[in-house]
Design a protein around this motif. Sequence first.
Motif, PDB file in Angstrom:
ATOM      1  N   ASP A 160       0.721  -1.494   0.135  1.00 56.37           N
ATOM      2  CA  ASP A 160      -0.263  -0.051  -0.154  1.00 56.37           C
ATOM      3  C   ASP A 160       1.118   1.055  -0.376  1.00 56.37           C
ATOM      4  OD1 ASP A 160      -1.927   1.987  -0.009  1.00 56.37           O
ATOM      5  OD2 ASP A 160      -2.854   0.624   2.001  1.00 56.37           O
ATOM      6  N   ASN A 161       1.127   2.213  -1.418  1.00 53.66           N
ATOM      7  CA  ASN A 161       1.523   2.903  -1.009  1.00 53.66           C
ATOM      8  C   ASN A 161       0.418   4.241  -1.637  1.00 53.66           C
ATOM      9  OD1 ASN A 161       3.832   4.842  -1.496  1.00 53.66           O
ATOM     10  ND2 ASN A 161       3.730   4.122  -3.118  1.00 53.66           N
ATOM     11  N   GLY A 162      -1.222   4.388  -1.491  1.00 49.29           N
ATOM     12  CA  GLY A 162      -1.013   5.431  -1.965  1.00 49.29           C
ATOM     13  C   GLY A 162      -1.952   4.969  -3.232  1.00 49.29           C
ATOM     14  N   PHE A 163      -3.061   5.725  -3.785  1.00 48.95           N
ATOM     15  CA  PHE A 163      -3.663   4.890  -5.300  1.00 48.95           C
ATOM     16  C   PHE A 163      -2.872   4.858  -6.129  1.00 48.95           C
ATOM     17  CE2 PHE A 163      -6.047   5.443  -9.071  1.00 48.95           C
ATOM     18  CZ  PHE A 163      -7.625   4.986  -8.244  1.00 48.95           C
ATOM     19  N   GLN A 164      -1.655   3.584  -6.648  1.00 45.70           N
ATOM     20  CA  GLN A 164      -1.546   2.738  -7.262  1.00 45.70           C
ATOM     21  C   GLN A 164      -2.187   2.640  -8.336  1.00 45.70           C
ATOM     22  OE1 GLN A 164       1.377   5.190  -8.189  1.00 45.70           O
ATOM     23  NE2 GLN A 164       1.611   5.882  -6.560  1.00 45.70           N
ATOM     24  N   LYS A 165      -3.247   2.715  -8.541  1.00 46.16           N
ATOM     25  CA  LYS A 165      -4.003   1.469  -9.596  1.00 46.16           C
ATOM     26  C   LYS A 165      -3.198   1.255 -11.148  1.00 46.16           C
ATOM     27  CE  LYS A 165      -8.625   0.540 -11.644  1.00 46.16           C
ATOM     28  NZ  LYS A 165     -10.290   0.915 -11.768  1.00 46.16           N
TER      29      LYS A 165
ATOM     30  N   GLN B 281       1.737   5.444 -15.253  1.00 44.40           N
ATOM     31  CA  GLN B 281       2.180   4.771 -13.724  1.00 44.40           C
ATOM     32  C   GLN B 281       2.147   6.086 -12.880  1.00 44.40           C
ATOM     33  OE1 GLN B 281       4.362   0.655 -13.728  1.00 44.40           O
ATOM     34  NE2 GLN B 281       4.682   1.834 -12.119  1.00 44.40           N
ATOM     35  N   GLU B 282       2.255   7.341 -13.941  1.00 48.77           N
ATOM     36  CA  GLU B 282       2.305   8.901 -13.487  1.00 48.77           C
ATOM     37  C   GLU B 282       0.613   8.886 -12.640  1.00 48.77           C
ATOM     38  OE1 GLU B 282       6.173  12.210 -15.532  1.00 48.77           O
ATOM     39  OE2 GLU B 282       4.381  10.353 -17.515  1.00 48.77           O
ATOM     40  N   MET B 283      -0.437   8.662 -13.246  1.00 51.53           N
ATOM     41  CA  MET B 283      -1.173   9.118 -12.898  1.00 51.53           C
ATOM     42  C   MET B 283      -2.100   8.091 -12.203  1.00 51.53           C
ATOM     43  SD  MET B 283      -3.033   9.818 -16.819  1.00 51.53           S
ATOM     44  CE  MET B 283      -4.526  10.223 -16.133  1.00 51.53           C
ATOM     45  N   GLN B 284      -2.303   8.942 -11.028  1.00 54.21           N
ATOM     46  CA  GLN B 284      -3.418   8.752 -10.033  1.00 54.21           C
ATOM     47  C   GLN B 284      -5.231   8.616 -10.010  1.00 54.21           C
ATOM     48  OE1 GLN B 284      -0.916  10.632  -8.857  1.00 54.21           O
ATOM     49  NE2 GLN B 284       0.145   8.148  -8.593  1.00 54.21           N
ATOM     50  N   TYR B 285      -5.750   8.286  -9.095  1.00 51.62           N
ATOM     51  CA  TYR B 285      -7.803   8.720  -9.438  1.00 51.62           C
ATOM     52  C   TYR B 285      -8.056   9.922 -11.052  1.00 51.62           C
ATOM     53  CZ  TYR B 285     -12.404   8.104  -9.005  1.00 51.62           C
ATOM     54  OH  TYR B 285     -13.440   8.199  -9.582  1.00 51.62           O
ATOM     55  N   GLY B 286      -8.515   9.102 -11.764  1.00 55.50           N
ATOM     56  CA  GLY B 286      -8.534  10.505 -12.397  1.00 55.50           C
ATOM     57  C   GLY B 286      -8.553  10.516 -14.616  1.00 55.50           C
ATOM     58  N   GLY B 287      -9.867   9.731 -15.066  1.00 61.28           N
ATOM     59  CA  GLY B 287      -8.939   9.214 -16.569  1.00 61.28           C
ATOM     60  C   GLY B 287      -8.123   8.431 -16.826  1.00 61.28           C
ATOM     61  N   GLN B 288      -7.000   8.388 -16.000  1.00 58.47           N
ATOM     62  CA  GLN B 288      -6.014   6.985 -16.003  1.00 58.47           C
ATOM     63  C   GLN B 288      -6.379   6.290 -17.615  1.00 58.47           C
ATOM     64  OE1 GLN B 288      -7.475   6.763 -12.962  1.00 58.47           O
ATOM     65  NE2 GLN B 288      -7.099   4.962 -11.866  1.00 58.47           N
ATOM     66  N   ASP B 289      -7.623   5.532 -17.073  1.00 60.88           N
ATOM     67  CA  ASP B 289      -8.331   4.495 -18.158  1.00 60.88           C
ATOM     68  C   ASP B 289      -9.113   4.982 -19.260  1.00 60.88           C
ATOM     69  OD1 ASP B 289     -10.384   6.090 -17.431  1.00 60.88           O
ATOM     70  OD2 ASP B 289     -11.353   4.294 -16.819  1.00 60.88           O
ATOM     71  N   ARG B 290      -9.091   6.768 -19.612  1.00 62.53           N
ATOM     72  CA  ARG B 290      -9.258   6.835 -20.356  1.00 62.53           C
ATOM     73  C   ARG B 290      -8.192   7.237 -21.674  1.00 62.53           C
ATOM     74  NH1 ARG B 290     -14.484   9.150 -21.161  1.00 62.53           N
ATOM     75  NH2 ARG B 290     -15.912   7.724 -19.594  1.00 62.53           N
ATOM     76  N   GLU B 291      -7.440   8.069 -20.982  1.00 62.98           N
ATOM     77  CA  GLU B 291      -5.400   7.494 -21.049  1.00 62.98           C
ATOM     78  C   GLU B 291      -4.999   7.082 -22.038  1.00 62.98           C
ATOM     79  OE1 GLU B 291      -1.459   8.866 -21.773  1.00 62.98           O
ATOM     80  OE2 GLU B 291      -2.511   7.731 -20.985  1.00 62.98           O
ATOM     81  N   LEU B 292      -5.223   5.526 -21.475  1.00 64.41           N
ATOM     82  CA  LEU B 292      -4.789   4.490 -22.356  1.00 64.41           C
ATOM     83  C   LEU B 292      -5.490   4.682 -23.410  1.00 64.41           C
ATOM     84  CD1 LEU B 292      -3.131   1.804 -22.418  1.00 64.41           C
ATOM     85  CD2 LEU B 292      -5.025   0.491 -20.973  1.00 64.41           C
ATOM     86  N   GLY B 293      -6.798   4.917 -23.349  1.00 67.50           N
ATOM     87  CA  GLY B 293      -7.660   4.148 -24.701  1.00 67.50           C
ATOM     88  C   GLY B 293      -7.260   5.665 -25.676  1.00 67.50           C
ATOM     89  N   GLU B 294      -6.733   6.717 -25.761  1.00 74.16           N
ATOM     90  CA  GLU B 294      -6.475   7.600 -26.159  1.00 74.16           C
ATOM     91  C   GLU B 294      -4.655   7.266 -26.962  1.00 74.16           C
ATOM     92  OE1 GLU B 294      -6.725  10.950 -24.146  1.00 74.16           O
ATOM     93  OE2 GLU B 294      -8.464  11.271 -23.662  1.00 74.16           O
ATOM     94  N   ARG B 295      -4.038   6.771 -25.740  1.00 71.04           N
ATOM     95  CA  ARG B 295      -2.234   6.070 -26.912  1.00 71.04           C
ATOM     96  C   ARG B 295      -3.131   4.440 -27.417  1.00 71.04           C
ATOM     97  NH1 ARG B 295       0.112   4.407 -23.351  1.00 71.04           N
ATOM     98  NH2 ARG B 295      -1.164   5.158 -21.274  1.00 71.04           N
ATOM     99  N   LEU B 296      -4.489   4.576 -27.537  1.00 68.24           N
ATOM    100  CA  LEU B 296      -4.723   2.969 -28.742  1.00 68.24           C
ATOM    101  C   LEU B 296      -5.010   3.523 -29.749  1.00 68.24           C
ATOM    102  CD1 LEU B 296      -6.128   0.595 -25.608  1.00 68.24           C
ATOM    103  CD2 LEU B 296      -3.594  -0.126 -27.030  1.00 68.24           C
ATOM    104  N   PHE B 297      -5.438   4.864 -29.414  1.00 67.93           N
ATOM    105  CA  PHE B 297      -6.295   5.539 -30.994  1.00 67.93           C
ATOM    106  C   PHE B 297      -5.080   6.542 -32.178  1.00 67.93           C
ATOM    107  CE2 PHE B 297      -9.968   6.472 -28.405  1.00 67.93           C
ATOM    108  CZ  PHE B 297     -11.271   5.356 -29.254  1.00 67.93           C
ATOM    109  N   ASN B 298      -3.964   6.727 -30.641  1.00 74.09           N
ATOM    110  CA  ASN B 298      -3.029   6.978 -31.244  1.00 74.09           C
ATOM    111  C   ASN B 298      -1.843   6.129 -31.914  1.00 74.09           C
ATOM    112  OD1 ASN B 298      -3.373   9.546 -30.416  1.00 74.09           O
ATOM    113  ND2 ASN B 298      -2.483   9.976 -28.500  1.00 74.09           N
ATOM    114  N   LYS B 299      -1.981   5.204 -31.746  1.00 77.25           N
ATOM    115  CA  LYS B 299      -1.217   3.597 -32.411  1.00 77.25           C
ATOM    116  C   LYS B 299      -2.324   3.286 -34.157  1.00 77.25           C
ATOM    117  CE  LYS B 299      -0.167  -0.701 -31.228  1.00 77.25           C
ATOM    118  NZ  LYS B 299      -0.430  -1.625 -31.935  1.00 77.25           N
TER     119      LYS B 299
END
Length: 271
Positions: A66-71, A199-217
Amino acid sequence: MTASVIFSTYNSEDWLEKTIIGFSVQTFKDFEIIIADDGSREATKVLIDRLRAEISIPIIHVWQEDNGFQKSQILNKAIIASTADYLIFTDGDCIPRADFVQVHIDYREQGYFLSGGYYKLPMDISKAITKEDIIAQNCFNLNWLKSQGLKSSGKNIKFIASGISAKILNFITPTNASWNGHNSSGWKRDLVDVNGFNQEMQYGGQDRELGERLFNKGLKSKQIRYSAICVHLDHKRGYVNKETWKKNYDIRANTRKNKVIKTPIGIDSNI
């Protein structure tokens, strides 16, 4: 295994048990469960060990201190631990309908990721759902939900749409087919190519950011929010703060502006 189902958890044994029971009664059976545990107490491990002996679906428990929110980090570790070519993502507070995995398998396609949604239940109904209700699929029966106090809403159509009507609703919904952490799936190869979650991102949009990079791919997305159904169990979010949201917003803006594909701190930092 045809698929690996990945979901996160943190000190939420009651909700986690309901989620696992939901996956234990899937019509499609050839998958494994990977629990991405962001530092839960011993009680979570005890629960997982008990359920592992009670259900036929293999369960892999990936835990970090446990090191804080590190989802984002624990999800990347779960991706590394997965053994299938196709990965389905949800959350440890979402009960899947019995055809949830089958829908993701049926709709998967090279060059695409799938985008689903959830139905958020109030706390009283979240607590009222029992193991027997999940096995009998009562928690997806609109009449049963109304008997428990569910209010009328246009969103309730998720519980009665099926077949052609669900496909039509998937097509006409104005909701963007983004990567949603509670209900999305894609090919492991594509996720590894973009280095997984930032992994620089904690709660709030980290899933959307992954999708945006998949679109960029170069990937496209399919909308399955009326076909792949899960109910979200209510809970508090003590980890939300404005500073994190601002930081994450700036990262997402950079991802879009500069067409970032591979995050600098992702899967490869855990190998």
